[in-house]
Motif scaffolding. Structure first.
Motif, short mmCIF file in Angstrom:
data_model
loop_
_atom_site.label_atom_id
_atom_site.label_comp_id
_atom_site.label_asym_id
_atom_site.label_seq_id
_atom_site.Cartn_x
_atom_site.Cartn_y
_atom_site.Cartn_z
N TYR A 18 0.80 -1.22 0.00
CA TYR A 18 0.00 0.00 0.00
C TYR A 18 0.84 1.28 0.00
O TYR A 18 0.53 2.21 -0.78
CB TYR A 18 -0.97 -0.02 1.19
N PRO A 19 1.88 1.42 0.84
CA PRO A 19 2.65 2.66 0.80
C PRO A 19 3.37 2.90 -0.52
O PRO A 19 3.70 4.04 -0.86
CB PRO A 19 3.67 2.48 1.94
N LEU A 20 3.61 1.81 -1.27
CA LEU A 20 4.30 1.93 -2.55
C LEU A 20 3.35 2.15 -3.71
O LEU A 20 3.78 2.45 -4.83
CB LEU A 20 5.12 0.66 -2.82
N LEU A 21 2.05 2.01 -3.46
CA LEU A 21 1.08 2.07 -4.54
C LEU A 21 1.04 3.42 -5.26
O LEU A 21 1.01 3.46 -6.50
CB LEU A 21 -0.31 1.70 -4.01
N THR A 48 1.94 6.21 -10.32
CA THR A 48 2.31 7.44 -11.02
C THR A 48 3.58 7.31 -11.85
O THR A 48 3.65 7.82 -12.97
CB THR A 48 2.48 8.59 -10.01
N THR A 49 4.60 6.61 -11.35
CA THR A 49 5.88 6.55 -12.05
C THR A 49 6.02 5.36 -12.99
O THR A 49 6.68 5.46 -14.02
CB THR A 49 7.05 6.53 -11.05
N ALA A 67 -5.51 12.13 -9.49
CA ALA A 67 -6.97 12.04 -9.58
C ALA A 67 -7.42 10.59 -9.68
O ALA A 67 -8.39 10.17 -9.04
CB ALA A 67 -7.48 12.84 -10.77
N PHE A 68 -6.70 9.80 -10.49
CA PHE A 68 -7.08 8.39 -10.63
C PHE A 68 -6.81 7.62 -9.34
O PHE A 68 -7.55 6.70 -8.99
CB PHE A 68 -6.34 7.74 -11.80
N LEU A 69 -5.75 8.01 -8.62
CA LEU A 69 -5.49 7.39 -7.32
C LEU A 69 -6.66 7.65 -6.38
O LEU A 69 -7.09 6.75 -5.63
CB LEU A 69 -4.20 7.95 -6.72
N GLY A 70 -7.19 8.87 -6.41
CA GLY A 70 -8.36 9.18 -5.59
C GLY A 70 -9.57 8.35 -5.97
O GLY A 70 -10.32 7.90 -5.10
N ILE A 71 -9.76 8.13 -7.26
CA ILE A 71 -10.87 7.29 -7.73
C ILE A 71 -10.71 5.87 -7.22
O ILE A 71 -11.66 5.24 -6.73
CB ILE A 71 -10.95 7.32 -9.26
N ILE A 72 -9.49 5.34 -7.32
CA ILE A 72 -9.22 3.97 -6.88
C ILE A 72 -9.56 3.81 -5.40
O ILE A 72 -10.28 2.88 -5.01
CB ILE A 72 -7.74 3.61 -7.13
N GLU A 73 -9.06 4.71 -4.57
CA GLU A 73 -9.27 4.58 -3.13
C GLU A 73 -10.73 4.83 -2.75
O GLU A 73 -11.27 4.19 -1.85
CB GLU A 73 -8.34 5.53 -2.38
N TRP A 98 -6.16 0.95 -14.92
CA TRP A 98 -7.45 0.29 -14.70
C TRP A 98 -7.26 -1.07 -14.02
O TRP A 98 -8.14 -1.53 -13.28
CB TRP A 98 -8.21 0.13 -16.01
N ALA A 99 -6.12 -1.72 -14.27
CA ALA A 99 -5.85 -3.01 -13.62
C ALA A 99 -5.65 -2.83 -12.12
O ALA A 99 -6.09 -3.66 -11.31
CB ALA A 99 -4.62 -3.66 -14.25
N VAL A 100 -5.00 -1.73 -11.73
CA VAL A 100 -4.82 -1.44 -10.31
C VAL A 100 -6.19 -1.22 -9.65
O VAL A 100 -6.45 -1.70 -8.53
CB VAL A 100 -3.93 -0.20 -10.11
N LEU A 101 -7.07 -0.50 -10.35
CA LEU A 101 -8.43 -0.29 -9.84
C LEU A 101 -9.15 -1.62 -9.63
O LEU A 101 -9.77 -1.83 -8.58
CB LEU A 101 -9.21 0.59 -10.83
#
Length: 389
Positions: free
Chosen positions: A27-30, A35-36, A43-49, A98-101
């Motif tokens: 999780y801390p590395l996500l 992003t990198t 914004a997409f990180l916010g959607i995922i969480e 999208w795979a991370v989501l």
């Protein structure tokens, strides 16, 4: 010291420790990975969480209601942990945002399925007079995993490997060990099963249980994401290199305080312990509103850790003191749903006030909502000593 830590409580504590080690290796590395490596944005990180946590909150309610109506809670716990433990390491093969989501969504489905039945199983597995200690032990083990997981990931990346995907694969090991322990060692407890009448509204809490949950919801509206505390810490001089140390220090305080305060609530009552914790929360948020130095940040994080130690396990124990015997899973479902439902607007409100009026106003608002909730708890929740089975 370990009186009341029955077999199920011990094993489920170890399971939570191993699962959190696995989760916190990833999780801390996500954010960095998204992003990198995958090119996703904040914004997409916010959607995922947002999607992940909303899913978990709803399923915790549903699985809690279901767990009161099935004969075997252990199966729900097993399949919930299994889904998360299998899905989580698949971050290693993700090639698009999208795979991370999808993976986080699957992971949180597992959490939603297991959490309420697991907590109800803990309550069924221990004498009511020792529930505070049992839930405190479980939270301590959970926080211990949150300490060890990032340290393992840091060590691996610093001295052994350089690839984030390899760390994600290695995170599968503690997760699968947790699943194996559930399969071999966790046993269901005989209980009176609630008959289903097919009507969801029949599961809505009533009386003092509903009052307690509404007060918790109000408190949660003042309890925004801890990310804002880290943001404030950075503004007051805590460097990026020291942020992980501060976060680890915070989890150590939570880990070492949860079980002692849980056990104390078994002896002197739950409400006073919770009110003490909420009082510390109010003072901590007011402290963040006024803080100007890094030393103050470290001291405030220590107090904030004590707030968790005083409240996390004890709130669950009080919930079980109030809830009907055959509706423990349902009570945990509504408890988790109330906290989850309050968490998103809490952070939105906090961020909006911070942006418009500054950090001091935002922290003062959080402290004020918590103070109101504490007053309501004092006047409207009357509890006797924990019942003896």
């Amino acid at each position: 010291m370990f009186r009341g830590i029955t077999g199920n409580v011990l094993i489920l504590g170890i399971v939570s420790f191993l699962t959190d080690v696995s989760s916190e290796m990833i999780y801390p590395l996500l954010p960095l990975f998204l992003t990198t490596v995958l090119g996703g944005g904040p914004a997409f990180l916010g959607i995922i969480e947002g999607v992940a946590e909303s899913t978990a909150s709803f399923l915790k309610l549903f699985s809690g209601i279901v767990s009161d109506r099935v004969t075997n809670r252990q199966r729900l716990v097993f399949w919930g942990y299994t889904l998360s433990s299998v899905a989580r390491p698949l971050m290693a093969v993700a090639t698009a945002s999208w795979a991370v989501l999808l993976i986080r969504f699957s992971d949180r489905i597992g959490k939603g399925i297991r959490t309420s039945p697991r907590d109800a199983l803990i309550a069924d597995s221990v004498d009511p007079s020792l529930r505070g200690k049992a839930f405190g032990f479980h939270r301590s083990m959970d926080h211990a995993g949150a300490v060890i997981g990032p340290l393992i990931a840091t060590f691996l990346l610093a001295y052994v490997i350089k690839d984030l995907r390899t760390v994600f694969w290695l995170a599968a090991i503690p997760g699968l060990l947790a699943v194996l322990m559930i399969m071999l060692r966790v046993k269901d407890v005989p209980r009176t099963r609630k008959e289903s009448d097919g009507r969801f509204l029949q599961a809505v809490p009533k009386g003092s249980l509903r009052t307690y949950l509404l007060i918790l919801f109000l408190f949660t509206l003042g309890n925004s994401s801890d990310a804002f505390l880290l943001l404030k810490a950075g503004q007051l001089g805590v460097t990026p290199a020291r942020i992980p140390l501060l976060w680890t220090f915070f989890h150590v305080i939570k880990m070492t305080s949860s079980m002692p305060f849980g056990a104390l609530s078994d002896r002197i009552g739950r409400r006073g312990i919770i009110l003490s914790g909420w009082g510390i929360y109010v003072l901590t948020y007011l402290g963040f509103a006024l803080a100007v130095t890094e030393l103050q940040v470290w001291l405030l994080f220590a107090f904030y850790g004590l707030f968790y130690g005083l409240t996390e396990g004890v709130e669950k124990a009080l919930l079980m003191d109030i809830a009907p015997t055959n509706e423990r899973g349902t009570a945990f479902g509504w408890y988790n749903f109330a906290i989850g439902a309050g968490a998103l607007p809490a952070s939105l409100l906090f961020g909006f006030v911070w942006q418009l009026a500054g950090a001091g106003a935002a922290f003062t608002l959080g402290a004020s909502l918590a103070a109101v909730a504490a007053l309501l708890m004092f006047f409207f929740i009357k509890t006797a000593n924990p019942p003896v089975r």
